[in-house]
Write an enzyme that holds these catalytic residues in place. Structure first.
Site, mmCIF file in Angstrom:
data_model
loop_
_atom_site.group_PDB
_atom_site.id
_atom_site.type_symbol
_atom_site.label_atom_id
_atom_site.label_comp_id
_atom_site.label_asym_id
_atom_site.label_seq_id
_atom_site.Cartn_x
_atom_site.Cartn_y
_atom_site.Cartn_z
ATOM 1 N N ASP A 83 0.838 -1.200 0.000
ATOM 2 C CA ASP A 83 0.000 0.000 0.000
ATOM 3 C C ASP A 83 0.873 1.250 0.000
ATOM 4 O O ASP A 83 2.066 1.191 0.320
ATOM 5 C CB ASP A 83 -0.937 0.020 1.204
ATOM 6 C CG ASP A 83 -0.207 0.231 2.525
ATOM 7 O OD1 ASP A 83 0.789 -0.476 2.765
ATOM 8 O OD2 ASP A 83 -0.621 1.099 3.325
ATOM 9 N N GLU A 178 0.077 -1.030 5.670
ATOM 10 C CA GLU A 178 1.140 -0.640 6.601
ATOM 11 C C GLU A 178 1.106 0.845 6.871
ATOM 12 O O GLU A 178 1.374 1.299 8.000
ATOM 13 C CB GLU A 178 2.504 -1.051 6.038
ATOM 14 C CG GLU A 178 3.672 -0.877 7.007
ATOM 15 C CD GLU A 178 4.341 0.490 6.949
ATOM 16 O OE1 GLU A 178 5.227 0.753 7.778
ATOM 17 O OE2 GLU A 178 3.979 1.309 6.067
#
Length: 411
Positions: A83, A178
């Site tokens: 991400d 994350e």
């Protein structure tokens, strides 16, 4: 080791997929578009010859490179996240490739006069003569942490194509979310099955980190009383004034813009206020556990003191721990840091061992039973339009991964 052109192609194929995460979402992954890259990574891992390639219902990816040894060595892992931060847009990333960087200003976007300059970012001068990948000035790049993914997959590809390099069992893991602090929340440590791992999620070449902040979030809610201002004497309580007293009572120099290295801070990142109610949102950070606990106590004590002055419970505080300093979990197994340090030296890299002024999946994973120091992925200026990564740093990260594997494989 890995052809530059192949590495660039692989990296660009990742960053041009929008994988921005969303802190307001309750799903995992937090955005459906993260599946686009996750599914592509699963396909690629299978194509290069990785075994036991899996993706679960929350988009956590795991894969195995089986041992080619006839004796037992520890199983190690390498982990990165796919991400990108919601701090700046990751849609329609249009990377620019700067060959043989000359040390001068780089015009990212001529129309908008956006310039990446060593006058502002002097780290650029470390990479004169190298190949840089930058943004076009309108998005972030996504080297955090797609550089790490490119490095891990490239290293596994290299080991598969060079079976003469001896190695034990290697596990690979890629995670969603994350950047919003949830990357390790649903990571199955038992299924991963590694003795220890490394996140490839650091910045400058040479970085090796096994300390990070202890972290908490604090929501300070202030209650006021709204009445008509023409008749307010002795009746109105303006919550914004009380909130201002609270803000000004915290140590002014213990904020991010005044601290460095292992120094902690209080960071006020959001204010939403009216006469009737005001909400302050803080993050609390400190490397030292005792200082961290003292900071949380200070927040609550200050609220209590102000409440006593106003003779009402105007202020309420909610504090939630977010993650802790992984140092206490790494120090008992410091050989895993020593291995990474030696792997860098074997690649002619001077290790830069320093604390992380932030968090990492490795922190949570370490407390979940998977000790997990952090290694550089090579990028700079994460989370914004000035992000860039030197390709040569990515190549060196691949070399470090391979060197770690070689060291662990020795009897």
């Amino acid at each position: 080791m890995i052809h530059k052109e192949d590495l660039i192609k692989r990296f660009i194929s990742y960053v041009t997929v929008d994988t921005e995460s969303d802190p307001e979402s309750n799903t995992t992954p937090s955005t459906a578009k993260q599946w686009d890259l996750a599914n592509a990574l699963v396909k690629e891992l299978k194509q290069i010859g990785m075994q036991e390639v899996t993706i679960d219902a929350n988009a956590y990816i795991m894969a195995t490179l089986p041992s080619n040894l006839d004796y037992e060595v520890p199983t190690i892992g390498f982990i990165s996240h796919f991400d990108t931060t919601p701090d700046f847009t990751g849609a329609n990333v249009n990377p620019k490739i700067i060959e043989n960087y000359d040390g001068k200003d780089i015009v990212l976007n001529e129309d908008q006069n956006i310039v990446l300059s060593p006058d502002d970012f002097d780290d650029l001068l470390l990479y004169k003569g190298q190949t840089l990948i930058t943004t076009d000035g309108t998005t972030l790049l996504g080297a955090d942490d797609k550089a790490g993914i490119a490095e891990i997959i490239s290293a596994m590809d290299y080991l598969i194509r060079h079976p003469e390099i001896k190695h034990g069992t290697i596990r690979v893991g890629f995670t969603p979310d994350e950047e919003i602090g949830r990357g390790a929340h649903k990571f199955d440590v038992e299924k991963f099955g590694a003795d220890w791992a490394y996140t490839m999620d650091g910045s400058q070449i040479g970085e090796l980190e096994y300390e990070n902040f202890n972290a908490a979030g604090a929501v300070v809610s202030v209650k006021g009383k709204i009445v008509h201002p023409g008749y307010a004497k002795g009746k109105m309580i303006n919550s914004m004034y009380i909130a201002t007293d609270f803000i000004n009572s915290l140590p002014r120099l213990e904020t991010p813009e005044h601290t460095e290295d292992r120094q902690g801070f209080f960071h006020l990142y959001s204010i939403n206020g009216e006469v009737d109610s005001t909400k302050l949102q803080y993050i609390i950070r400190d490397h030292d556990k005792g200082h961290f606990e003292a900071r949380k106590e200070m927040i609550q004590k200050l609220a209590d003191e102000l409440n006593s002055q106003y003779e009402t419970e105007a202020i309420t505080v909610e504090i939630k721990d977010q993650y802790f300093n992984m140092r206490e979990k790494i120090e008992p197994v410091m050989h895993i840091v020593d291995i990474a340090e030696q792997a860098m030296k074997d690649a002619d890299i001077e290790p830069i061992i320093k604390p992380i002024r932030g968090g990492t999946d490795g922190s949570q994973l370490s407390f979940m039973g998977l000790p997990c120091p952090n290694i550089f992925a090579g990028g700079h200026n994460f989370h914004g339009r000035y992000e860039y990564v030197p390709v040569e740093s990515m190549q060196k990260a691949i070399e470090v991964i391979v060197n770690i594997v070689k060291i662990v494989a020795k009897k």
